[in-house]
Design a protein around this motif. Structure first.
Motif, PDB file in Angstrom:
ATOM      1  N   ASP A   1      -6.676   7.691  -9.205  1.00 44.05           N
ATOM      2  CA  ASP A   1      -7.507   6.667  -8.590  1.00 44.05           C
ATOM      3  C   ASP A   1      -6.754   6.091  -7.401  1.00 44.05           C
ATOM      4  O   ASP A   1      -5.620   5.625  -7.531  1.00 44.05           O
ATOM      5  N   ARG A   2      -7.421   6.099  -6.243  1.00 44.00           N
ATOM      6  CA  ARG A   2      -6.737   5.640  -5.034  1.00 44.00           C
ATOM      7  C   ARG A   2      -6.362   4.167  -5.119  1.00 44.00           C
ATOM      8  O   ARG A   2      -5.391   3.722  -4.544  1.00 44.00           O
ATOM      9  N   GLN A   3      -7.171   3.403  -5.889  1.00 46.76           N
ATOM     10  CA  GLN A   3      -6.908   1.964  -6.006  1.00 46.76           C
ATOM     11  C   GLN A   3      -5.528   1.707  -6.586  1.00 46.76           C
ATOM     12  O   GLN A   3      -4.899   0.696  -6.288  1.00 46.76           O
TER      13      GLN A   3
ATOM     14  N   SER B   1       0.005   4.177  -0.400  1.00 50.99           N
ATOM     15  CA  SER B   1      -0.666   5.298   0.263  1.00 50.99           C
ATOM     16  C   SER B   1      -0.393   5.325   1.756  1.00 50.99           C
ATOM     17  O   SER B   1      -0.538   6.355   2.385  1.00 50.99           O
TER      18      SER B   1
ATOM     19  N   LEU C   1      -2.854   2.992  -5.963  1.00 49.29           N
ATOM     20  CA  LEU C   1      -1.751   3.080  -5.011  1.00 49.29           C
ATOM     21  C   LEU C   1      -1.527   1.761  -4.281  1.00 49.29           C
ATOM     22  O   LEU C   1      -0.558   1.613  -3.565  1.00 49.29           O
ATOM     23  N   THR C   2      -2.446   0.826  -4.417  1.00 52.33           N
ATOM     24  CA  THR C   2      -2.236  -0.496  -3.850  1.00 52.33           C
ATOM     25  C   THR C   2      -1.620  -1.363  -4.941  1.00 52.33           C
ATOM     26  O   THR C   2      -2.228  -1.574  -5.979  1.00 52.33           O
TER      27      THR C   2
ATOM     28  N   HIS D   1       0.865  -1.191   0.000  1.00 49.45           N
ATOM     29  CA  HIS D   1       0.000   0.000   0.000  1.00 49.45           C
ATOM     30  C   HIS D   1       0.891   1.226   0.000  1.00 49.45           C
ATOM     31  O   HIS D   1       1.361   1.648   1.055  1.00 49.45           O
TER      32      HIS D   1
END
Lengths: 161, 358, 376
Positions: free
Chosen positions: A139-141, A110, A143-144, A108
Motif C-alpha cells: 500500500d503506497r500510503q 517514496s 510509505l508516508t 515520505h
C-alpha cells in the motif's frame, strides 16, 4: 612453405589462447568455494548492513517517549525534493510559556533520495538513518510515515557519524 | 553382459503370443514412440538444468536452488510457465509458416534420436546408413529456422535466419568430412558396426593424431551447427535481441529452445559414439583384468558419461568465448577447418591403406 | 518583401536501405539509447543516434536548488562516476567562494574518485564482454566491483548514488576501516586483474573482433571532442588529471595512459591499463593521508559571488565540465554540464560506417556510454 608454417603457428597460438580462457572458467567450475551468491531471505539473521547505511529516516526516542526535535524546520527546508513535512503547534512548557513545538514530523519514504542532508543539517541530532532496507509494501500510503509517534525506537548509542 | 536385446526380445515374444502380427507391430511402434518421446522430454529438461548449473558454477553463482531440492524442479516449473503463456501472433506474419517453423525444428531433432545406439540393443532402428541418415536429418532443422525468420515479419528475425542459413550450410561440410574419417576406418555407416569396431579400443586412441584432429573439428563444427556457444550468431543476444525466435512466445519458443538443447545432445552423443566408442567400455587390448573391470560398468552409463562430458565441454565453450562475427565464422570454416579437414582426410586414407593404426 | 518557399524533399529512407531501430530497449545499448541503423546486408551504412529518452531536465532543476542540494542531482548523471560528478560541482563552488579545503579531504576525494574509476571500468569490462558474447565476464567484473561498493557503503552509506563529497569537503569523515579495506582490495584486485587478460584480452576470437575495428584517428578525436579513455586510445592526450591537476593529483605521480591505434582493442587495453594506474595512484595517496580535517568552515547558506565559473574534472568516461553562472543568489542562474558521453556518442556514425552489426555493438561498448549522462 613459410606461409604454411605461419598458418600453422597462427592456429597453434590461437588454440593456446582459447585454452587459457577455458582454464580460467573450468577452474572456477571446479572450485565451489569461490561462489559469492548470498541466499537472501535465509541469511536475514546474519545479514547486517553497515552502520552508516542510509536505510530510512527515523527519530530516536528515549524511554520516556521524548525526542530532541524542536520543530525548527531546517530538515524540511534543506530537503531537495520535499520528502519531509513538519507540522508545529504552540504548547505550554513547564514555565507556563507558549512555545512552538513539533506536532507531526511527516516523512515520505517514496520521495526520499537518501542524500543525507537532513541528518547532517539537523541542529539537535534528532533524526538518523536506520539500517532497514526492506521497504516494499503493498500500500503506497504506508510509505508516508510519522516519525515522532510515541514508542519509536529507543535512542541508541551515538553512531559513528 | 548387459544386453537390452534380451529384454526387447522378451517383450516381443510376449506380444506375439497374445496378439496378431499387425497389432504387434502397432503396439511396438507405440511403445517405442512413447519411450523415445519421454526420453526426449526428460533429456531436454535435464540439459536445461545442467546448463544453468554449469554456467552458474563457472560464474561463481549457485544457479537454480529454490524450486525443489537443489532447484531440480526449476525446469519443470519453467516448462509449466511456458505452457500457460499466451501465444503471440505478429501482425502481417505468415500465419501458416510461422506456426509450422517450430515443429520442423523439433521434428528434425526428434527424428535423429532414434538412430542413436544408447546401449547394446537399445536402438530404435539400426539403419545401415545410420551416419548418413543423421547428417541429412539434422540439416532439416535449418529449414525451420529460415522459415521462422522469414515468416515472423520482423527485421531482426530475418537477419538471424539468414545468418543461420549461411552458417549451417558451410559447417555441414566439416561435420560430414570429419565423420568420413571414421567411415573410412570402419568401412560402414551403420552405427552399431562402428561401435562394435571399437571393442578393442576407441577410435580416438586407435586412429591417434589424424582422428584426434577430426574429433576436434567435429566438436567445433557441430557446436556451430547447433547454433550454440561462440557461434550463436543466429540468435546473438547482444546484436539481434533473440535472432530468429524474437517473435515467438510460449510453447513455440520452448520448441526452439528444446531443439537447441537436443541438437547439442545429439552432436555430443554422435561424437561419443563415433570417436569415443559409444556404449563400448574402455578397453585396452592385452589387459584382460582392466577390460573385465570396465565391462562391469553398464554400457548405458558409459554412453551417458561420455556424452555428458562432451556436453560439459560444449557448454564451457559457450560460457568462455566471445561470439564470432559472421564473416569470421565463415573465415574459420572456409580458411581453417575445411582445408585442414581435406588434408586430414587424405592422411587418413593413407593411414587406412597402409594400416598405420592400432 | 516577397518571400519564396522552395519545396525541399529530404529522403529519410533510400530504396535499397534496410532500416533497423536498435533501441530504446535493446540489450546492447545499455539503457534507453536508440540507434537508427541503415543496413546493406549486414553492413552498417549510417547510424543516427537518437537521445532524449531519459531526459530529466537536471540542468533546469539545478536552477531551483541550492548548491548543497544540487550535489544529489549530479549523482544521477553519470551514476558510475558519482564521486567525480560531486567533486566537479564542489570544486566549482569552492573556486567561486575561494575556499581552501583541508588536505585530508582533498586526498580522500581523490582516493574515492580513483576507486570509482576502477569500479566503473570493472563494470564496463563486465558489460563489454557481454556485448561481445562472452557472458561470463559480466559476473567476474561484478564480483570484483562488489568490494569497491562495500568500501563506499561503509564510508558513504550508499553504494551507487553517494552524495558524499559536498562543497567544503566531505559530508563526514571516512570510516575507520576505510584504509585497511582499500589495502585489502588492492592486494585482491592485483591478483584478479591478470585473470581479465587471460579470459578476454588475450583470447584470439576477441582480438580478431576488436583489432582494426572502429578506428578513430587523432585528428577526429580532437575534432569531435572525444575525451577520456576513448580519446586517449587515439593518442589524444586529454587527461585533466595531468594537464590541470585538481584535488590531490599534483601530490602524486600520475602517468597518462596513451595508445595510438584508436581501434576498439586500444580503447579496451587502455581501460585495463587505467585500472592498474588507478591502483598505483591510490597506493601513493594512502601513504600521504594526514590525520584530521575533513571539511572547511562553511557558511550555512552558500551564495556565490556574481560571475561565471568553469571547472573540469576527469570522470571515468572523459572530461566533465561544469559551467556555472551565478547572480549572487542561493541557487545558480544557469548551470551547464559538458558531459563526456554526449561528445563521445556522436562518433558512432563515423566509426561504425562500413562495419558489421556485430562491430557496431563492439564499438558502442568500447566508447563506454552511460545514457543518463547523455540526456541529463
Amino acid at each position: 612453405m613459410n606461409g604454411l608454417l605461419n598458418y600453422l603457428k597462427e592456429i597453434g597460438a590461437g588454440i593456446k589462447t582459447l585454452l587459457t580462457g577455458m582454464r580460467v572458467t573450468s577452474g572456477y567450475f571446479f572450485s565451489p568455494k569461490e561462489i559469492v551468491t548470498q541466499k537472501y531471505p535465509e541469511n536475514r539473521d546474519t545479514l547486517k548492513m553497515f552502520d552508516r547505511f542510509k536505510g530510512e529516516l527515523e527519530m530516536p526516542h528515549t524511554a520516556e517517549n521524548t525526542h530532541t526535535c524542536t520543530g525548527c524546520g531546517i530538515c524540511e527546508n534543506v530537503c531537495p525534493n520535499g520528502s519531509i513535512q513538519i507540522l508545529t503547534h504552540k504548547k505550554e512548557n513547564e514555565e507556563g510559556k507558549l512555545v512552538k513545538q513539533l506536532h507531526t514530523h511527516i516523512y515520505h519514504l517514496s520521495m526520499c533520495t537518501f542524500c543525507g542532508l537532513c541528518v547532517k543539517n539537523c541542529p539537535s541530532d534528532a533524526i538518523v538513518f536506520n539500517q532497514s532496507f526492506e521497504h516494499a509494501v503493498f500500500d503506497r500510503q504506508k510509505l508516508t510515515k510519522v516519525l515522532n509517534k510515541p514508542g519509536s525506537i529507543l535512542k541508541k548509542e551515538a553512531k559513528g557519524l | 553382459m548387459y544386453d537390452f536385446s534380451q529384454l526387447t526380445q522378451a517383450i516381443h515374444l510376449f506380444l506375439v503370443q497374445h496378439l496378431n502380427s499387425s497389432s504387434v507391430a502397432i503396439v511396438e511402434l507405440v511403445l517405442v514412440g512413447l519411450l523415445f518421446l519421454t526420453m526426449y522430454a526428460i533429456l531436454g529438461l535435464t540439459l536445461v538444468y545442467m546448463e544453468r548449473k554449469v554456467c552458474a558454477f563457472i560464474q561463481n553463482r549457485l544457479g537454480p536452488n529454490r524450486v525443489g531440492p537443489l532447484g531440480l524442479l526449476q525446469t519443470v516449473a519453467d516448462l509449466i510457465k511456458l505452457l500457460f503463456k499466451e501465444l503471440l501472433m505478429v501482425k502481417k506474419a505468415d500465419k501458416f509458416l510461422f506456426n509450422l517453423a517450430p515443429f520442423i525444428v523439433v521434428i528434425a531433432s526428434m527424428m535423429t534420436i532414434g538412430a542413436l545406439p544408447f546401449a547394446k540393443g537399445f536402438q530404435a532402428i539400426d539403419l545401415n546408413i545410420g551416419l548418413f541418415y543423421i547428417i541429412s536429418i539434422t540439416s532439416l532443422g535449418v529449414l525451420g529456422i529460415l522459415l521462422a525468420g522469414w515468416s515472423s515479419n520482423s527485421k531482426y528475425s530475418l537477419l538471424g535466419a539468414l545468418r543461420s542459413g549461411a552458417q549451417i550450410i558451410s559447417y555441414e561440410l566439416s561435420v560430414s568430412l570429419s565423420l568420413l574419417s571414421i567411415i573410412m576406418f570402419t568401412g560402414s555407416m551403420q552405427l552399431s558396426v562402428i561401435v562394435e569396431s571399437q571393442a578393442n579400443g576407441w577410435w580416438i586412441f586407435k586412429g591417434h593424431i589424424p582422428v584426434f584432429i577430426s574429433f576436434l573439428i567435429f566438436l567445433i563444427a557441430s557446436t556451430a551447427e547447433t547454433n550454440r556457444g561462440p557461434f550463436d550468431i543466429a540468435e546473438a543476444e547482444s546484436e539481434l535481441t533473440a535472432g530468429f525466435h524474437t517473435e515467438y512466445s510460449g510453447i513455440k519458443f520452448a520448441f526452439f529452445f528444446l531443439a537447441e538443447y537436443m541438437n547439442m545432445f545429439l552432436s555430443a552423443a554422435l561424437a561419443a559414439t563415433v570417436f569415443l566408442g559409444g556404449w563400448m567400455p574402455f578397453h585396452v587390448s592385452g589387459f584382460e583384468g582392466l577390460n573385465q573391470v570396465m565391462d562391469f560398468i553398464p554400457p548405458i552409463v558409459w554412453f551417458f558419461g561420455k556424452t555428458f562430458t562432451l556436453i560439459y565441454v560444449i557448454m564451457l565453450f559457450k560460457w568462455t568465448f566471445p561470439r564470432l562475427r559472421v564473416d569470421q565464422l565463415l573465415t574459420l570454416e572456409w580458411k581453417y577447418l575445411l582445408p585442414i579437414n581435406l588434408v586430414n582426410t587424405i592422411v587418413i586414407a593413407f593411414v587406412v591403406v597402409m594400416g598405420w593404426y592400432f | 518583401m516577397t518571400g519564396k518557399v522552395n519545396k525541399r524533399e529530404i529522403l529519410v529512407e533510400q530504396n535499397d536501405e534496410y532500416i533497423i531501430n536498435m533501441g530504446p530497449q535493446h540489450p546492447s545499448t545499455h539503457g534507453v539509447l536508440r540507434f537508427e541503423l541503415s543496413l546493406k546486408g549486414e553492413t552498417v551504412q549510417r547510424v543516427v543516434p537518437h537521445c532524449g529518452y531519459i531526459h530529466r531536465g537536471i540542468e533546469k532543476m539545478c536552477e531551483a536548488n541550492t548548491y548543497r542540494q544540487i550535489i544529489h542531482l549530479t549523482d544521477r548523471m553519470d551514476y558510475l562516476s558519482a564521486h567525480m560528478n560531486n567533486e566537479a560541482l564542489s570544486l566549482c563552488v569552492e573556486k567561486a567562494l575561494e575556499i581552501e579545503i583541508p588536505q585530508r579531504a582533498k586526498i580522500i576525494r581523490t582516493i574515492l574518485a580513483e576507486l570509482s574509476r576502477i569500479g566503473s571500468h570493472q563494470l564496463w569490462w563486465a558489460a563489454f564482454g557481454m556485448d561481445m558474447g562472452a557472458l561470463t565476464t559480466f559476473f567476474y567484473g561484478m564480483r570484483d566491483r562488489e568490494m569497491i561498493l562495500d568500501i563506499f557503503e561503509e564510508t558513504c552509506g550508499s553504494r551507487l548514488l553517494h552524495s558524499y563529497i559536498c562543497p567544503g569537503g566531505l559530508m563526514h569523515d571516512v570510516h575507520p576501516d576505510f584504509v585497511p579495506r582499500i589495502k585489502e582490495f588492492i592486494t585482491y584486485f592485483r591478483n584478479k586483474l591478470p585473470e581479465y587478460d587471460r579470459l578476454l584480452s588475450g583470447n584470439v576470437i576477441f582480438t580478431t573482433r576488436s583489432k582494426g575495428i572502429g578506428k578513430l584517428s587523432y585528428e577526429q578525436a580532437i575534432n569531435y571532442g572525444v575525451t577520456g579513455p576513448s580519446g586517449r586510445g587515439s593518442g589524444f592526450s586529454c587527461d585533466v588529471r595531468i594537464h590541470q591537476p585538481y584535488s590531490a593529483y599534483d601530490l602524486v605521480e600520475v602517468n597518462e595512459q596513451l595508445r595510438t591505434e584508436g581501434d576498439v582493442y586500444s580503447r579496451y587495453m587502455l581501460r585495463i591499463d587505467e585500472m592498474w594506474e588507478s591502483m598505483r595512484i591510490i597506493e601513493q595517496l594512502i601513504e600521504l593521508l594526514p590525520e584530521d580535517g575533513f571539511t572547511a568552515k562553511m557558511k550555512p547558506v552558500l551564495k556565490l559571488p556574481a560571475g561565471s565559473y568553469y571547472q573540469r574534472v576527469e570522470t571515468a568516461r572523459g572530461e566533465l565540465g561544469i559551467y556555472l553562472i551565478s547572480d549572487n543568489e542561493k541557487s545558480p542562474a544557469r548551470l551547464k554540464f559538458r558531459s563526456p558521453n554526449f561528445s563521445n556518442l556522436f562518433v558512432m556514425d563515423l566509426l561504425s560506417k562500413g562495419h558489421k552489426i556485430a562491430d557496431l555493438v563492439a564499438i558502442s561498448g568500447s566508447l563506454d556510454l552511460v545514457i543518463p549522462d547523455i540526456d541529463r
